[in-house]
Write an enzyme that holds these catalytic residues in place. Structure first.
Site, PDB file in Angstrom:
ATOM      1  N   ASN A   7     -35.616 -16.004 -28.344  1.00  0.00           N
ATOM      2  CA  ASN A   7     -34.161 -16.160 -28.473  1.00  0.00           C
ATOM      3  C   ASN A   7     -33.737 -17.073 -27.339  1.00  0.00           C
ATOM      4  O   ASN A   7     -33.609 -16.648 -26.186  1.00  0.00           O
ATOM      5  CB  ASN A   7     -33.498 -14.786 -28.368  1.00  0.00           C
ATOM      6  CG  ASN A   7     -31.994 -14.865 -28.526  1.00  0.00           C
ATOM      7  OD1 ASN A   7     -31.436 -15.963 -28.619  1.00  0.00           O
ATOM      8  ND2 ASN A   7     -31.354 -13.717 -28.535  1.00  0.00           N
ATOM      9  N   LYS A  14     -35.009 -15.334 -24.013  1.00  0.00           N
ATOM     10  CA  LYS A  14     -35.343 -13.915 -24.141  1.00  0.00           C
ATOM     11  C   LYS A  14     -36.499 -13.857 -25.128  1.00  0.00           C
ATOM     12  O   LYS A  14     -36.480 -14.570 -26.127  1.00  0.00           O
ATOM     13  CB  LYS A  14     -34.111 -13.185 -24.697  1.00  0.00           C
ATOM     14  CG  LYS A  14     -34.097 -11.712 -24.488  1.00  0.00           C
ATOM     15  CD  LYS A  14     -32.754 -11.147 -24.953  1.00  0.00           C
ATOM     16  CE  LYS A  14     -32.883  -9.654 -25.144  1.00  0.00           C
ATOM     17  NZ  LYS A  14     -31.771  -9.086 -25.863  1.00  0.00           N
ATOM     18  N   ARG A  93     -34.789 -16.950 -33.170  1.00  0.00           N
ATOM     19  CA  ARG A  93     -33.424 -16.599 -33.569  1.00  0.00           C
ATOM     20  C   ARG A  93     -32.599 -17.890 -33.598  1.00  0.00           C
ATOM     21  O   ARG A  93     -32.562 -18.628 -32.610  1.00  0.00           O
ATOM     22  CB  ARG A  93     -32.819 -15.641 -32.555  1.00  0.00           C
ATOM     23  CG  ARG A  93     -31.385 -15.336 -32.901  1.00  0.00           C
ATOM     24  CD  ARG A  93     -30.730 -14.498 -31.831  1.00  0.00           C
ATOM     25  NE  ARG A  93     -29.380 -14.187 -32.238  1.00  0.00           N
ATOM     26  CZ  ARG A  93     -28.342 -14.200 -31.416  1.00  0.00           C
ATOM     27  NH1 ARG A  93     -28.506 -14.513 -30.141  1.00  0.00           N
ATOM     28  NH2 ARG A  93     -27.152 -13.903 -31.856  1.00  0.00           N
ATOM     29  N   HIS A 182     -24.342 -11.730 -36.331  1.00  0.00           N
ATOM     30  CA  HIS A 182     -25.026 -10.444 -36.111  1.00  0.00           C
ATOM     31  C   HIS A 182     -25.747  -9.962 -37.372  1.00  0.00           C
ATOM     32  O   HIS A 182     -26.031  -8.779 -37.517  1.00  0.00           O
ATOM     33  CB  HIS A 182     -24.027  -9.323 -35.729  1.00  0.00           C
ATOM     34  CG  HIS A 182     -23.466  -9.414 -34.354  1.00  0.00           C
ATOM     35  ND1 HIS A 182     -22.192  -8.964 -34.052  1.00  0.00           N
ATOM     36  CD2 HIS A 182     -23.986  -9.873 -33.201  1.00  0.00           C
ATOM     37  CE1 HIS A 182     -21.948  -9.149 -32.779  1.00  0.00           C
ATOM     38  NE2 HIS A 182     -23.030  -9.710 -32.237  1.00  0.00           N
ATOM     39  N   HIS A 210     -21.559  -3.074 -35.354  1.00  0.00           N
ATOM     40  CA  HIS A 210     -22.371  -3.545 -34.215  1.00  0.00           C
ATOM     41  C   HIS A 210     -21.420  -3.746 -33.039  1.00  0.00           C
ATOM     42  O   HIS A 210     -20.635  -4.709 -33.017  1.00  0.00           O
ATOM     43  CB  HIS A 210     -23.095  -4.851 -34.570  1.00  0.00           C
ATOM     44  CG  HIS A 210     -23.902  -5.388 -33.423  1.00  0.00           C
ATOM     45  ND1 HIS A 210     -25.276  -5.359 -33.388  1.00  0.00           N
ATOM     46  CD2 HIS A 210     -23.507  -5.928 -32.250  1.00  0.00           C
ATOM     47  CE1 HIS A 210     -25.694  -5.873 -32.236  1.00  0.00           C
ATOM     48  NE2 HIS A 210     -24.632  -6.236 -31.523  1.00  0.00           N
ATOM     49  N   GLY A 212     -21.406  -4.333 -29.250  1.00  0.00           N
ATOM     50  CA  GLY A 212     -22.050  -4.654 -27.970  1.00  0.00           C
ATOM     51  C   GLY A 212     -21.066  -5.507 -27.193  1.00  0.00           C
ATOM     52  O   GLY A 212     -19.845  -5.312 -27.313  1.00  0.00           O
ATOM     53  N   ARG A 243     -13.942 -11.642 -25.734  1.00  0.00           N
ATOM     54  CA  ARG A 243     -13.338 -12.423 -26.836  1.00  0.00           C
ATOM     55  C   ARG A 243     -12.190 -11.649 -27.462  1.00  0.00           C
ATOM     56  O   ARG A 243     -12.278 -10.426 -27.613  1.00  0.00           O
ATOM     57  CB  ARG A 243     -14.382 -12.718 -27.913  1.00  0.00           C
ATOM     58  CG  ARG A 243     -15.373 -13.761 -27.493  1.00  0.00           C
ATOM     59  CD  ARG A 243     -16.408 -13.984 -28.580  1.00  0.00           C
ATOM     60  NE  ARG A 243     -17.735 -13.789 -28.031  1.00  0.00           N
ATOM     61  CZ  ARG A 243     -18.805 -13.477 -28.744  1.00  0.00           C
ATOM     62  NH1 ARG A 243     -18.728 -13.318 -30.044  1.00  0.00           N
ATOM     63  NH2 ARG A 243     -19.970 -13.315 -28.159  1.00  0.00           N
ATOM     64  N   GLY A 332     -24.832  -1.605 -27.825  1.00  0.00           N
ATOM     65  CA  GLY A 332     -24.737  -0.812 -26.584  1.00  0.00           C
ATOM     66  C   GLY A 332     -23.599   0.200 -26.609  1.00  0.00           C
ATOM     67  O   GLY A 332     -23.753   1.346 -26.160  1.00  0.00           O
ATOM     68  N   GLY A 334     -21.763   1.157 -29.541  1.00  0.00           N
ATOM     69  CA  GLY A 334     -21.911   2.004 -30.729  1.00  0.00           C
ATOM     70  C   GLY A 334     -22.983   3.071 -30.554  1.00  0.00           C
ATOM     71  O   GLY A 334     -22.848   4.191 -31.041  1.00  0.00           O
ATOM     72  N   ASN A 336     -23.974   4.445 -27.680  1.00  0.00           N
ATOM     73  CA  ASN A 336     -23.831   5.320 -26.511  1.00  0.00           C
ATOM     74  C   ASN A 336     -22.461   5.925 -26.283  1.00  0.00           C
ATOM     75  O   ASN A 336     -22.343   6.924 -25.571  1.00  0.00           O
ATOM     76  CB  ASN A 336     -24.187   4.532 -25.239  1.00  0.00           C
ATOM     77  CG  ASN A 336     -25.634   4.106 -25.222  1.00  0.00           C
ATOM     78  OD1 ASN A 336     -26.518   4.948 -25.205  1.00  0.00           O
ATOM     79  ND2 ASN A 336     -25.865   2.814 -25.283  1.00  0.00           N
ATOM     80  N   GLU A 386     -33.013  -6.180 -33.036  1.00  0.00           N
ATOM     81  CA  GLU A 386     -32.975  -7.491 -33.683  1.00  0.00           C
ATOM     82  C   GLU A 386     -34.305  -8.222 -33.542  1.00  0.00           C
ATOM     83  O   GLU A 386     -34.727  -8.934 -34.451  1.00  0.00           O
ATOM     84  CB  GLU A 386     -31.842  -8.338 -33.075  1.00  0.00           C
ATOM     85  CG  GLU A 386     -30.470  -7.852 -33.499  1.00  0.00           C
ATOM     86  CD  GLU A 386     -29.351  -8.369 -32.612  1.00  0.00           C
ATOM     87  OE1 GLU A 386     -29.184  -7.816 -31.506  1.00  0.00           O
ATOM     88  OE2 GLU A 386     -28.656  -9.304 -33.019  1.00  0.00           O
TER      89      GLU A 386
HETATM   90  P1  ADP Z   1     -25.164  -7.468 -25.979  1.00  0.00           P
HETATM   91  O1  ADP Z   1     -24.154  -7.738 -27.041  1.00  0.00           O
HETATM   92  O2  ADP Z   1     -25.070  -8.392 -24.811  1.00  0.00           O
HETATM   93  O3  ADP Z   1     -26.579  -7.271 -26.503  1.00  0.00           O
HETATM   94  P2  ADP Z   1     -25.196  -4.611 -25.623  1.00  0.00           P
HETATM   95  O4  ADP Z   1     -25.431  -4.308 -27.064  1.00  0.00           O
HETATM   96  O5  ADP Z   1     -26.253  -4.263 -24.651  1.00  0.00           O
HETATM   97  O6  ADP Z   1     -24.708  -6.076 -25.380  1.00  0.00           O
HETATM   98  O7  ADP Z   1     -23.852  -3.803 -25.217  1.00  0.00           O
HETATM   99  C1  ADP Z   1     -23.282  -3.943 -23.966  1.00  0.00           C
HETATM  100  C2  ADP Z   1     -22.108  -2.982 -23.888  1.00  0.00           C
HETATM  101  O8  ADP Z   1     -22.578  -1.642 -24.096  1.00  0.00           O
HETATM  102  C3  ADP Z   1     -21.418  -2.997 -22.526  1.00  0.00           C
HETATM  103  O9  ADP Z   1     -20.018  -2.986 -22.703  1.00  0.00           O
HETATM  104  C4  ADP Z   1     -21.874  -1.678 -21.922  1.00  0.00           C
HETATM  105  O10 ADP Z   1     -20.935  -1.172 -21.029  1.00  0.00           O
HETATM  106  C5  ADP Z   1     -21.957  -0.809 -23.146  1.00  0.00           C
HETATM  107  N1  ADP Z   1     -22.723   0.414 -22.878  1.00  0.00           N
HETATM  108  C6  ADP Z   1     -24.010   0.541 -22.528  1.00  0.00           C
HETATM  109  N2  ADP Z   1     -24.305   1.855 -22.293  1.00  0.00           N
HETATM  110  C7  ADP Z   1     -23.161   2.542 -22.490  1.00  0.00           C
HETATM  111  C8  ADP Z   1     -22.789   3.929 -22.395  1.00  0.00           C
HETATM  112  N3  ADP Z   1     -23.684   4.848 -22.045  1.00  0.00           N
HETATM  113  N4  ADP Z   1     -21.510   4.256 -22.689  1.00  0.00           N
HETATM  114  C9  ADP Z   1     -20.615   3.320 -23.040  1.00  0.00           C
HETATM  115  N5  ADP Z   1     -20.888   2.018 -23.139  1.00  0.00           N
HETATM  116  C10 ADP Z   1     -22.143   1.632 -22.871  1.00  0.00           C
END
Ligand code: ADP
Length: 400
Positions: A7, A14, A93, A182, A210, A212, A243, A332, A334, A336, A386
């Site tokens: 990527n 990456k 990618r 995505h 999705h 993140g 954004r 990230g 979704g 967590n 991905e």
């Molecule tokens: P990218 O789109 O760069 O791949 P990620 O999918 O890793 O990003 O998502 C990053 C986001 O996920 C950040 O806003 C981060 O704070 C959030 N995140 C990661 N872990 C947690 C958590 N435990 N609780 C809430 N948000 C989280």
């Protein structure tokens, strides 16, 4: 059987090297700040019979050519890849495939030219993706290289979903339409959700979320994408880390006319200084929760706005689909953020959407359900992957 996934960004590469038999990662890493004095190469090794370890390779990495040289040296030194013949393919990618690429494709000179022609649609991403492709071909010419497009999964959108209500010539002359992004992640988690539910994806209606740093939602009918929140560019739709997502399209005219903003300044503001960051000064969701807990009002507002935008699209996509089997949270946030999952599903009982508070707290599994037992709509949390999806699609492409 090994597959390398690349990527390639403007200043980063990456990568993940997969053992396709086990579908497991052997080496993954990130080469970043390419071209800067602080360039670095960090990686994680998962070699057979040894414990996983993280490490860093110090080197000045001036460009993508040196970045890939550094990577191939590492793979050979650590024994992960003895020679190029061990690689079945390299999967790249590629962000924008326009209307031309509906599925992964073996890269040749024509494909490179097509990706180049798509640069005006993705001026930040496609040139960087091409750098990685051209260097990988130069350094490993005997290995088949496959392009996997972020836009491909959304090529099933029907015309009412992908057209904008602007002069029709713009579509024909300039390619103005919704493409969506995505796609690899939406498709991967949809597949995982179908496996979890024990059903054929082609028989399922899903809404995938999705969430993140970038964020998008997709309405999936009978396994196919029929609408998605990102548009011609990844700026449209949900509120994201930096954004803005949906705004009144007249906002740029107002700011340009009345407050002397230039269009390039506005592009920068909408992409890099808006979204969660614009609302409360922070774009990391964990930090925003901490601020909100300390009573910071703008952090609280950012959380409420973020959840509200998602909820609006849940309603819209429910209406578009007519029947929904499952919501699927990933990315990230979704995967967590229990607060967010609860809040964007609050008061949707009438749609059959109900989160079980206890199930929502638990779970570190790759895929788990958080809906209450009596709710007709399943709510799943699925870890996206991905890179693995790109590896699987690339392998299928070279074997077909
Ligand atoms: P990218 O789109 O760069 O791949 P990620 O999918 O890793 O990003 O998502 C990053 C986001 O996920 C950040 O806003 C981060 O704070 C959030 N995140 C990661 N872990 C947690 C958590 N435990 N609780 C809430 N948000 C989280």
């Amino acid at each position: 059987m090994k597959t390398l996934v690349l990527n390639s960004g403007s200043s980063s590469i990456k990568y993940s090297l997969f053992d396709m038999g086990e579908q497991s990662v052997i080496v993954s890493g990130l080469i970043e700040r390419i071209g800067e004095a602080e360039s670095r190469h960090r990686f994680e090794l998962h070699l057979a019979d040894t414990e996983a370890r993280c490490d860093e390779k110090n080197a000045i990495i001036g460009d993508h050519r040196q970045g890939l040289q550094n990577l191939f040296t590492l793979l050979s030194e650590c024994g992960a890849l003895k020679n190029a013949a061990e690689l079945v393919c390299i999967g790249h990618r590629v962000v924008h495939g326009g209307e031309h690429f509906r599925q992964p494709v073996l890269i040749d000179a024509d494909v490179i030219e097509q990706i180049r022609q798509m640069i005006p649609l993705a001026p930040l991403h496609n040139p960087a993706n091409l750098l990685g492709i051209e260097q990988a071909i130069e350094q490993l010419p005997s290995v088949p290289q496959v392009a996997v497009f972020d836009t491909a999964f959304h090529q099933t959108l029907p015309p009412p979903a992908y057209h904008y209500a602007v002069p029709a010539d713009w579509y024909r002359q300039y390619g103005v339409r919704r493409y969506g992004f995505h796609g690899t992640s939406h498709y991967y988690v949809a597949k995982r959700a179908a496996a979890h539910l024990g059903q054929d994806l082609r028989a399922l209606n899903l809404i995938t979320l999705h969430l993140g740093n970038g964020a998008s939602m997709t309405a999936i009918a009978n396994g196919q994408s029929i609408d998605t929140t990102m548009g011609m560019t990844p700026l449209e739709g949900l509120i994201m880390g930096t954004r803005c997502g949906d705004i009144d399209p007249a906002l740029p005219f107002f700011l340009e006319r009345s407050h002397a903003f230039s269009f390039s300044e506005l592009e920068n503001q909408f992409n890099k200084h808006s979204g969660l960051k614009g609302i409360c000064g922070e774009n990391d969701m964990r930090a925003i929760h901490r601020l909100a807990e300390q009573g910071n009002e703008s952090a609280r507002l950012a959380l409420e706005m973020y959840a509200y935008r998602i909820k609006k699209y849940l309603g819209a996509y429910y209406a578009a689909l007519g029947h929904v089997d499952a919501l699927v949270f990933t990315g990230g946030i979704g995967e967590n953020d229990t607060w967010l999952r609860q809040h964007c599903c609050d008061n949707l009982h009438a749609l059959g959407i109900e989160v079980d508070r206890n199930k929502n707290q638990s779970g570190d599994a790759e895929c788990f359900a958080i809906n209450s037992d009596s709710a007709p709509v399943s709510i799943l949390v699925v870890k996206t992957n991905e890179e693995l999806e790109i590896a699987l699609q690339s392998l299928a492409c070279v074997q077909s």
